[in-house]
Design an enzyme around this catalytic site. Structure first.
Site, mmCIF file in Angstrom:
data_model
loop_
_atom_site.group_PDB
_atom_site.id
_atom_site.type_symbol
_atom_site.label_atom_id
_atom_site.label_comp_id
_atom_site.label_asym_id
_atom_site.label_seq_id
_atom_site.Cartn_x
_atom_site.Cartn_y
_atom_site.Cartn_z
ATOM 1 N N ASP A 200 -19.492 14.420 -29.948
ATOM 2 C CA ASP A 200 -18.544 15.521 -29.787
ATOM 3 C C ASP A 200 -17.839 15.350 -28.440
ATOM 4 O O ASP A 200 -18.494 15.194 -27.395
ATOM 5 C CB ASP A 200 -19.299 16.853 -29.853
ATOM 6 C CG ASP A 200 -18.372 18.056 -29.836
ATOM 7 O OD1 ASP A 200 -18.293 18.760 -30.853
ATOM 8 O OD2 ASP A 200 -17.734 18.286 -28.781
ATOM 9 N N ILE A 201 -16.514 15.363 -28.468
ATOM 10 C CA ILE A 201 -15.753 15.197 -27.222
ATOM 11 C C ILE A 201 -15.971 16.426 -26.334
ATOM 12 O O ILE A 201 -15.962 17.555 -26.810
ATOM 13 C CB ILE A 201 -14.245 15.002 -27.531
ATOM 14 C CG1 ILE A 201 -14.058 13.752 -28.408
ATOM 15 C CG2 ILE A 201 -13.438 14.882 -26.236
ATOM 16 C CD1 ILE A 201 -12.634 13.512 -28.851
ATOM 17 N N ASN A 208 -6.303 20.334 -25.312
ATOM 18 C CA ASN A 208 -5.294 21.033 -26.110
ATOM 19 C C ASN A 208 -4.566 22.090 -25.283
ATOM 20 O O ASN A 208 -3.335 22.181 -25.318
ATOM 21 C CB ASN A 208 -5.953 21.731 -27.310
ATOM 22 C CG ASN A 208 -6.151 20.786 -28.481
ATOM 23 O OD1 ASN A 208 -5.400 19.830 -28.652
ATOM 24 N ND2 ASN A 208 -7.163 21.059 -29.283
ATOM 25 N N ASP A 217 -4.280 15.385 -30.511
ATOM 26 C CA ASP A 217 -4.370 14.492 -31.675
ATOM 27 C C ASP A 217 -4.418 13.027 -31.254
ATOM 28 O O ASP A 217 -5.148 12.222 -31.833
ATOM 29 C CB ASP A 217 -3.167 14.705 -32.606
ATOM 30 C CG ASP A 217 -3.367 15.900 -33.528
ATOM 31 O OD1 ASP A 217 -4.409 16.574 -33.403
ATOM 32 O OD2 ASP A 217 -2.488 16.159 -34.370
ATOM 33 N N GLU A 243 -13.401 17.709 -33.498
ATOM 34 C CA GLU A 243 -13.524 16.643 -32.490
ATOM 35 C C GLU A 243 -14.953 16.124 -32.495
ATOM 36 O O GLU A 243 -15.519 15.784 -31.483
ATOM 37 C CB GLU A 243 -13.104 17.118 -31.088
ATOM 38 C CG GLU A 243 -13.178 18.587 -30.845
ATOM 39 C CD GLU A 243 -14.613 19.076 -30.579
ATOM 40 O OE1 GLU A 243 -15.230 19.561 -31.553
ATOM 41 O OE2 GLU A 243 -15.078 18.974 -29.440
#
Ligand code: GH3
Ligand code: MG
Ligand code: MG
Ligand code: MG
Length: 323
Positions: A200-201, A208, A217, A243
């Site tokens: 998971d980022i 964002n 994206d 993500e």
């Protein structure tokens, strides 16, 4: 029709159509030994497509493998070549198995014709051949071939839409879980370990919020590229959620999986993502949870174990791999 792009929400894409006209650009192979017959065929099929003539020879089938013909016309009564054998070879080769075959047979030679039909040839004409009938049968076969090609193309497009994630090009969650089930069973049967990385980022929401969704994206895309560079051909990478990503690694014990995961984590952190953000490349970090299959474990339980490890990686300060 149901499973094409249109029904999967591709609103602005051109809808695939299955309507076909008789092609004028078909590529047709004609196998016959008589020059006069070939000349007549050439005249009859003028404007129908590109004609290739082969003067018999049983290697005609071998040579047909190298080119994508739309139709193959074979004379069954040749002096030096067994036309039936050519047909049987065409039906046995993977490359020519689905190419329509039209045979020419002498009037009264029903035995030969029946054998050809049993072999799977698609249509026939009887000598002496009526030119109009011949042309009509050729056009029908070309039309059918065109239609089959379109169906096949649409099928592949549907398969791709159904199994991959459009943003990253990785497999989607559905594909991963169904594939994991199969691989997990194989692993349990062979007694070899299968490991998964759940990734998971970190603080992706901030990317964002600061740079916009489009840059977000691009980060997802670049992250997918980094995954691709750090895993092996046998591993399978999927976008599991927004993500979140999963890598499935067959025949991989926990410590190897940890090493692969940590190498990826380090590579991501050390090499900022050049995604066109105003203030230069972005430093990205990722948290990773590792889990290895136990006997009798379900795919859901394995993924849950990896998710738990991921949660711990987040709790312990992110940018780390936890087993
Ligand atoms: P944490 O370190 O705890 O994982 O923090 P986070 O900000 O990464 O986690 P959180 O779950 O709060 O936020 C994930 C964000 O990912 C929220 C959502 O808007 C964003 N996201 C999900 N899918 C996409 C996508 O396809 N494109 C973009 N740009 N953002 C997405
Ligand atoms: Mg989160
Ligand atoms: Mg996150
Ligand atoms: Mg998340």
């Amino acid at each position: 029709r149901e499973a094409t792009g249109a029904s999967l929400g591709w609103e602005n894409e051109e809808e695939p159509t299955l309507e076909v006209d008789a092609p004028t650009d078909g590529s047709i192979l004609i196998v016959d030994e008589q020059e006069r017959v070939m000349e007549r065929i050439a005249r009859a099929l003028e404007g129908v497509g590109e004609l290739t003539f082969m003067a018999g020879g049983e290697d005609a089938a071998e040579r047909a493998r190298e080119k994508n013909f739309d139709l193959i016309i074979v004379s069954l009564t040749m002096r030096n070549t067994d036309g039936l054998r050519v047909c049987s070879k065409l039906r046995s080769f993977e490359e020519t198995r689905h190419v329509p075959i039209l045979v020419m047979v002498d009037d009264g030679n029903t035995k030969l014709l029946v054998r050809a039909l049993e072999m799977g040839v698609n249509d026939y004409v009887v000598r002496p051949v009526d030119r109009m009938e011949f042309l009509a049968r050729v056009k029908t076969q070309l039309k059918r071939k065109r239609y089959a090609d379109k169906l096949w193309e649409n099928f592949h497009l549907s398969m791709q839409l159904a199994t991959t994630d459009a943003v990253t090009g990785l497999y989607n969650r559905h594909y991963l879980t169904s594939h994991l089930e199969t691989r997990l069973q194989a692993a349990q049967k062979s007694g070899k370990a299968l490991s998964v990385l759940m990734m998971d980022i970190d603080h992706f929401k901030k990317v964002n919020d600061t740079y916009g969704h489009a840059v977000g994206d691009l980060v997802l895309k670049e992250f997918a590229n980094r995954i691709g560079k750090n895993i092996r051909g046998v591993d399978l990478a999927a976008r599991y959620g927004g993500e979140e990503f999963v890598v499935m690694m067959p025949e991989t014990p926990t410590d190897w999986a940890f090493m692969i995961g940590d190498r990826l984590r380090q590579e991501v952190f050390d090499n900022p993502f050049d995604v066109g953000a105003a203030d230069g490349p972005l430093t990205i970090s990722v948290s990773i949870g590792v889990a290895t299959s136990d006997e009798g474990q379900t795919p859901a339980a394995l993924l849950e174990a990896a998710d738990k490890a991921l949660y711990e990686a987040k709790e312990n300060g992110r940018n780390r791999v936890i087993i």
